[in-house]
Design a protein around this motif. Structure first.
Motif, PDB file in Angstrom:
ATOM      1  N   PRO A   1       0.798  -1.245   0.000  1.00  0.00           N
ATOM      2  CA  PRO A   1       0.000   0.000   0.000  1.00  0.00           C
ATOM      3  C   PRO A   1       0.821   1.280   0.000  1.00  0.00           C
ATOM      4  CG  PRO A   1       0.058  -0.933   2.210  1.00  0.00           C
ATOM      5  CD  PRO A   1       0.792  -1.914   1.327  1.00  0.00           C
ATOM      6  N   THR A   2       2.115   1.173  -0.088  1.00  0.00           N
ATOM      7  CA  THR A   2       2.960   2.375  -0.054  1.00  0.00           C
ATOM      8  C   THR A   2       2.811   3.180  -1.347  1.00  0.00           C
ATOM      9  OG1 THR A   2       4.565   1.124   1.258  1.00  0.00           O
ATOM     10  CG2 THR A   2       5.309   3.207   0.289  1.00  0.00           C
ATOM     11  N   ASP A   3       2.683   4.489  -1.196  1.00  0.00           N
ATOM     12  CA  ASP A   3       2.599   5.332  -2.392  1.00  0.00           C
ATOM     13  C   ASP A   3       3.917   5.323  -3.147  1.00  0.00           C
ATOM     14  OD1 ASP A   3      -0.002   6.023  -2.096  1.00  0.00           O
ATOM     15  OD2 ASP A   3       0.394   7.967  -1.143  1.00  0.00           O
ATOM     16  N   LYS A   4       3.781   5.346  -4.419  1.00  0.00           N
ATOM     17  CA  LYS A   4       4.957   5.361  -5.306  1.00  0.00           C
ATOM     18  C   LYS A   4       4.702   6.385  -6.421  1.00  0.00           C
ATOM     19  CE  LYS A   4       5.108   0.377  -4.617  1.00  0.00           C
ATOM     20  NZ  LYS A   4       3.844   0.429  -3.813  1.00  0.00           N
ATOM     21  N   ASP A   5       5.740   6.724  -7.084  1.00  0.00           N
ATOM     22  CA  ASP A   5       5.612   7.581  -8.278  1.00  0.00           C
ATOM     23  C   ASP A   5       5.456   6.689  -9.502  1.00  0.00           C
ATOM     24  OD1 ASP A   5       5.834   9.952  -6.869  1.00  0.00           O
ATOM     25  OD2 ASP A   5       8.031   9.954  -6.999  1.00  0.00           O
ATOM     26  N   LEU A   6       4.296   6.807 -10.131  1.00  0.00           N
ATOM     27  CA  LEU A   6       4.018   6.030 -11.345  1.00  0.00           C
ATOM     28  C   LEU A   6       4.083   6.961 -12.556  1.00  0.00           C
ATOM     29  CD1 LEU A   6       0.929   3.966 -10.112  1.00  0.00           C
ATOM     30  CD2 LEU A   6       3.355   3.340  -9.971  1.00  0.00           C
ATOM     31  N   ARG A   7       4.783   6.514 -13.548  1.00  0.00           N
ATOM     32  CA  ARG A   7       4.843   7.280 -14.808  1.00  0.00           C
ATOM     33  C   ARG A   7       4.071   6.495 -15.856  1.00  0.00           C
ATOM     34  NH1 ARG A   7      10.280   9.392 -16.775  1.00  0.00           N
ATOM     35  NH2 ARG A   7      10.819   7.171 -16.853  1.00  0.00           N
ATOM     36  N   ILE A   8       3.045   7.132 -16.421  1.00  0.00           N
ATOM     37  CA  ILE A   8       2.133   6.444 -17.339  1.00  0.00           C
ATOM     38  C   ILE A   8       2.171   7.128 -18.709  1.00  0.00           C
ATOM     39  CG2 ILE A   8      -0.272   5.813 -17.765  1.00  0.00           C
ATOM     40  CD1 ILE A   8      -0.696   5.750 -14.746  1.00  0.00           C
ATOM     41  N   GLN A   9       2.251   6.310 -19.714  1.00  0.00           N
ATOM     42  CA  GLN A   9       2.225   6.804 -21.101  1.00  0.00           C
ATOM     43  C   GLN A   9       1.286   5.923 -21.926  1.00  0.00           C
ATOM     44  OE1 GLN A   9       5.856   6.365 -23.476  1.00  0.00           O
ATOM     45  NE2 GLN A   9       5.492   8.393 -24.385  1.00  0.00           N
ATOM     46  N   VAL A  10       0.543   6.552 -22.834  1.00  0.00           N
ATOM     47  CA  VAL A  10      -0.378   5.831 -23.717  1.00  0.00           C
ATOM     48  C   VAL A  10       0.243   5.714 -25.110  1.00  0.00           C
ATOM     49  CG1 VAL A  10      -2.652   5.892 -24.842  1.00  0.00           C
ATOM     50  CG2 VAL A  10      -2.419   6.573 -22.435  1.00  0.00           C
ATOM     51  N   ILE A  11       0.174   4.512 -25.678  1.00  0.00           N
ATOM     52  CA  ILE A  11       0.690   4.266 -27.034  1.00  0.00           C
ATOM     53  C   ILE A  11      -0.448   3.692 -27.877  1.00  0.00           C
ATOM     54  CG2 ILE A  11       2.420   3.084 -28.424  1.00  0.00           C
ATOM     55  CD1 ILE A  11       4.147   2.827 -25.926  1.00  0.00           C
ATOM     56  N   ASN A  12      -0.813   4.400 -28.947  1.00  0.00           N
ATOM     57  CA  ASN A  12      -1.879   3.898 -29.826  1.00  0.00           C
ATOM     58  C   ASN A  12      -1.350   2.804 -30.757  1.00  0.00           C
ATOM     59  OD1 ASN A  12      -4.109   5.236 -28.929  1.00  0.00           O
ATOM     60  ND2 ASN A  12      -4.007   6.897 -30.443  1.00  0.00           N
ATOM     61  N   PRO A  13      -2.229   2.020 -31.329  1.00  0.00           N
ATOM     62  CA  PRO A  13      -1.775   0.935 -32.218  1.00  0.00           C
ATOM     63  C   PRO A  13      -0.933   1.427 -33.394  1.00  0.00           C
ATOM     64  CG  PRO A  13      -4.062   0.590 -31.602  1.00  0.00           C
ATOM     65  CD  PRO A  13      -3.684   1.942 -31.093  1.00  0.00           C
ATOM     66  N   ASN A  14      -1.145   2.687 -33.835  1.00  0.00           N
ATOM     67  CA  ASN A  14      -0.341   3.190 -34.962  1.00  0.00           C
ATOM     68  C   ASN A  14       1.022   3.699 -34.517  1.00  0.00           C
ATOM     69  OD1 ASN A  14      -0.989   5.561 -33.643  1.00  0.00           O
ATOM     70  ND2 ASN A  14      -2.002   6.534 -35.387  1.00  0.00           N
ATOM     71  N   GLY A  15       1.335   3.539 -33.217  1.00  0.00           N
ATOM     72  CA  GLY A  15       2.657   3.931 -32.712  1.00  0.00           C
ATOM     73  C   GLY A  15       2.730   5.326 -32.152  1.00  0.00           C
ATOM     74  N   GLU A  16       1.658   6.127 -32.302  1.00  0.00           N
ATOM     75  CA  GLU A  16       1.698   7.486 -31.754  1.00  0.00           C
ATOM     76  C   GLU A  16       1.585   7.435 -30.239  1.00  0.00           C
ATOM     77  OE1 GLU A  16       0.097  10.825 -34.268  1.00  0.00           O
ATOM     78  OE2 GLU A  16      -1.282   9.230 -34.846  1.00  0.00           O
ATOM     79  N   THR A  17       2.335   8.280 -29.561  1.00  0.00           N
ATOM     80  CA  THR A  17       2.424   8.216 -28.101  1.00  0.00           C
ATOM     81  C   THR A  17       1.997   9.530 -27.465  1.00  0.00           C
ATOM     82  OG1 THR A  17       4.724   8.981 -28.140  1.00  0.00           O
ATOM     83  CG2 THR A  17       4.358   6.593 -28.242  1.00  0.00           C
ATOM     84  N   SER A  18       1.495   9.387 -26.249  1.00  0.00           N
ATOM     85  CA  SER A  18       1.168  10.580 -25.466  1.00  0.00           C
ATOM     86  C   SER A  18       2.412  11.022 -24.690  1.00  0.00           C
ATOM     87  CB  SER A  18       0.039  10.257 -24.477  1.00  0.00           C
ATOM     88  OG  SER A  18       0.534   9.421 -23.431  1.00  0.00           O
ATOM     89  N   SER A  19       2.295  12.161 -24.084  1.00  0.00           N
ATOM     90  CA  SER A  19       3.344  12.567 -23.163  1.00  0.00           C
ATOM     91  C   SER A  19       3.240  11.698 -21.908  1.00  0.00           C
ATOM     92  CB  SER A  19       3.200  14.047 -22.803  1.00  0.00           C
ATOM     93  OG  SER A  19       1.916  14.281 -22.256  1.00  0.00           O
ATOM     94  N   VAL A  20       4.308  11.658 -21.133  1.00  0.00           N
ATOM     95  CA  VAL A  20       4.339  10.854 -19.918  1.00  0.00           C
ATOM     96  C   VAL A  20       3.729  11.659 -18.769  1.00  0.00           C
ATOM     97  CG1 VAL A  20       5.815   9.669 -18.252  1.00  0.00           C
ATOM     98  CG2 VAL A  20       6.354   9.597 -20.697  1.00  0.00           C
ATOM     99  N   VAL A  21       2.814  11.008 -18.054  1.00  0.00           N
ATOM    100  CA  VAL A  21       2.161  11.657 -16.910  1.00  0.00           C
ATOM    101  C   VAL A  21       2.588  10.936 -15.640  1.00  0.00           C
ATOM    102  CG1 VAL A  21      -0.054  12.159 -15.810  1.00  0.00           C
ATOM    103  CG2 VAL A  21       0.197  12.396 -18.295  1.00  0.00           C
TER     104      VAL A  21
END
Length: 316
Positions: free
Chosen positions: A291-311
Motif C-alpha cells: 500500500p505504499t505510495d509510489k511515483d508512477l509514470r504512465i504513457q499511452v501508445i496507440n496501435p499506430n505507434g503514436e504516443t502521449s506525453s508521460v504523466v
C-alpha cells in the motif's frame, strides 16, 4: 509682209484653246470639292487578338484591334454583350452565363460588322477556396465532423470526394457544400468536389489528428487487493497500450521497471489489465504489491505507434 500676216493668224488661233482648257478645269475643281465634303463611311471595327480565346462565364475577355468606339458592341452568337471600351484599340467584356458551346464572336459599330471569330464558352469549373475545419481529431463527435466547403460554381448535383470516394453531402448554394467526415485513421486526407460534367477541384487537405493525450489520472473503485486508475484524455484507440513505470521508494523487484498492458488483451500472467472505454477514457485495474505510495509514470501508445506525453501520478 506676207510672213507678218501668217504669224498674226496663228496667234489668233491659240488664245481660245487656252481659255477652253482652263474653264473645265475650274469647273472640274468645283465638282471635286463638292464630292470631298461628303464624309466617307468609317471602316468596320477590326479584331486583331482575343485573350483568352475561350473561357467560362464571369471571365473577362480582352480584344485588341482598331476602330473601337463607345458605340462598339460585342456579340456572342445572337447575344449582345456589354463592353468596356478602354481606347480605340482595346476593349473588354465579361463572358455572360451562357450554355457551354462554340459561339460566333464579332463586333458591330454604326452598322459595320467586324470579321467573325469562333469563341468557346466552357462549363464553369468548381473551385474550393477553403474547408472548415481543416483539422479534426480521430475521435471527434458527429457534430465536430461536419465540414463546410466554401468556393464557387457548385451545383445541386455536385459530389464531394473524400480520399477519392464519394461521400454523402448537402448542397447549400453555388458557394457552399457540407458533409460529415467518415471514420478514418489519423493522417492527411483529401477533399475534392466533382461537378456533373466531370470537372474536379484541386484537392484540399484535411488533417485527422490521432495522437493520444492524457488529461488526468484519478483513483477509483478501491478494493482490498486492487484499485482502478481512470485515465481520461482523447484519441485513445481500441488496442491502446499503456506503459507504467514504477519508481518505488523502496528497493524491490519492480523498482524502475516498465509494465505494458494492452487494452482488450488477456492478462499476461498477471491480474492487472487495461480496459478501453471510449476515445476519452481508459481504466487501469492495478494490484499493488504493497500500500505504499509510489511515483508512477504512465504513457499511452496507440496501435499506430503514436504516443502521449508521460504523466506522473502518486499511487500504491
Amino acid at each position: 509682209m506676207k510672213q507678218r500676216v501668217t504669224a498674226l493668224v496663228a496667234l489668233a488661233a491659240l488664245l481660245p484653246a487656252v481659255a477652253a482648257q482652263g474653264a473645265p478645269q475650274t469647273k472640274s475643281r468645283k465638282t471635286s470639292s463638292t464630292v470631298a465634303e461628303k464624309p466617307a463611311p468609317a471602316p468596320a471595327p477590326n479584331i486583331l487578338s482575343i485573350i483568352p480565346a475561350q473561357g467560362e462565364p464571369n471571365i473577362t475577355v480582352t480584344l485588341s484591334g482598331t476602330g473601337f468606339t463607345a458605340k462598339t458592341s460585342a456579340f456572342l452568337g445572337t447575344i449582345e454583350v456589354p463592353t468596356t471600351v478602354v481606347g480605340p484599340e482595346l476593349l473588354t467584356f465579361t463572358i455572360p452565363k451562357l450554355p457551354p458551346g462554340l459561339y460566333a464572336l464579332f463586333l458591330k459599330r454604326d452598322g459595320a460588322t467586324s470579321r467573325t471569330y469562333n469563341f468557346s464558352i466552357q462549363a464553369p469549373k468548381p473551385f474550393v477556396e477553403s474547408i472548415s475545419p481543416d483539422t479534426i481529431s480521430v475521435c471527434s463527435s458527429a457534430g465536430e465532423r461536419v465540414l463546410s466547403i466554401t468556393g464557387r460554381n457548385f451545383q445541386p448535383a455536385s459530389q464531394v470526394l473524400f480520399d477519392g470516394s464519394v461521400v454523402k453531402s448537402s448542397f447549400g448554394s453555388e458557394q457552399s457544400l457540407t458533409f460529415t467526415v467518415p471514420q478514418a485513421p489519423g493522417g492527411l486526407h483529401q477533399v475534392q468536389v466533382k461537378n456533373p460534367d466531370d470537372t474536379f477541384t484541386t484537392p484540399m487537405t484535411l488533417t485527422i489528428v490521432a495522437t493520444p493525450e492524457i488529461y488526468s489520472v484519478t483513483r477509483s473503485d478501491a478494493a482490498v487487493t486492487y484499485y482502478k486508475l481512470v485515465i481520461e484524455g482523447k484519441n485513445f484507440q481500441p488496442g491502446t497500450t499503456i506503459v507504467v513505470e514504477e519508481n518505488s521508494l523502496q528497493v524491490g523487484l519492480n523498482a524502475g521497471a516498465g509494465k505494458r498492458l494492452r487494452a482488450g488483451a488477456p492478462p499476461s500472467g498477471e491480474r492487472e489489465f487495461l480496459t478501453f472505454v471510449d476515445c476519452s477514457k481508459l481504466v487501469y485495474q492495478r494490484y499493488p504489491a504493497d500500500p505504499t505510495d509510489k511515483d508512477l509514470r504512465i504513457q499511452v501508445i496507440n496501435p499506430n505507434g503514436e504516443t502521449s506525453s508521460v504523466v506522473q501520478v502518486t499511487a500504491p
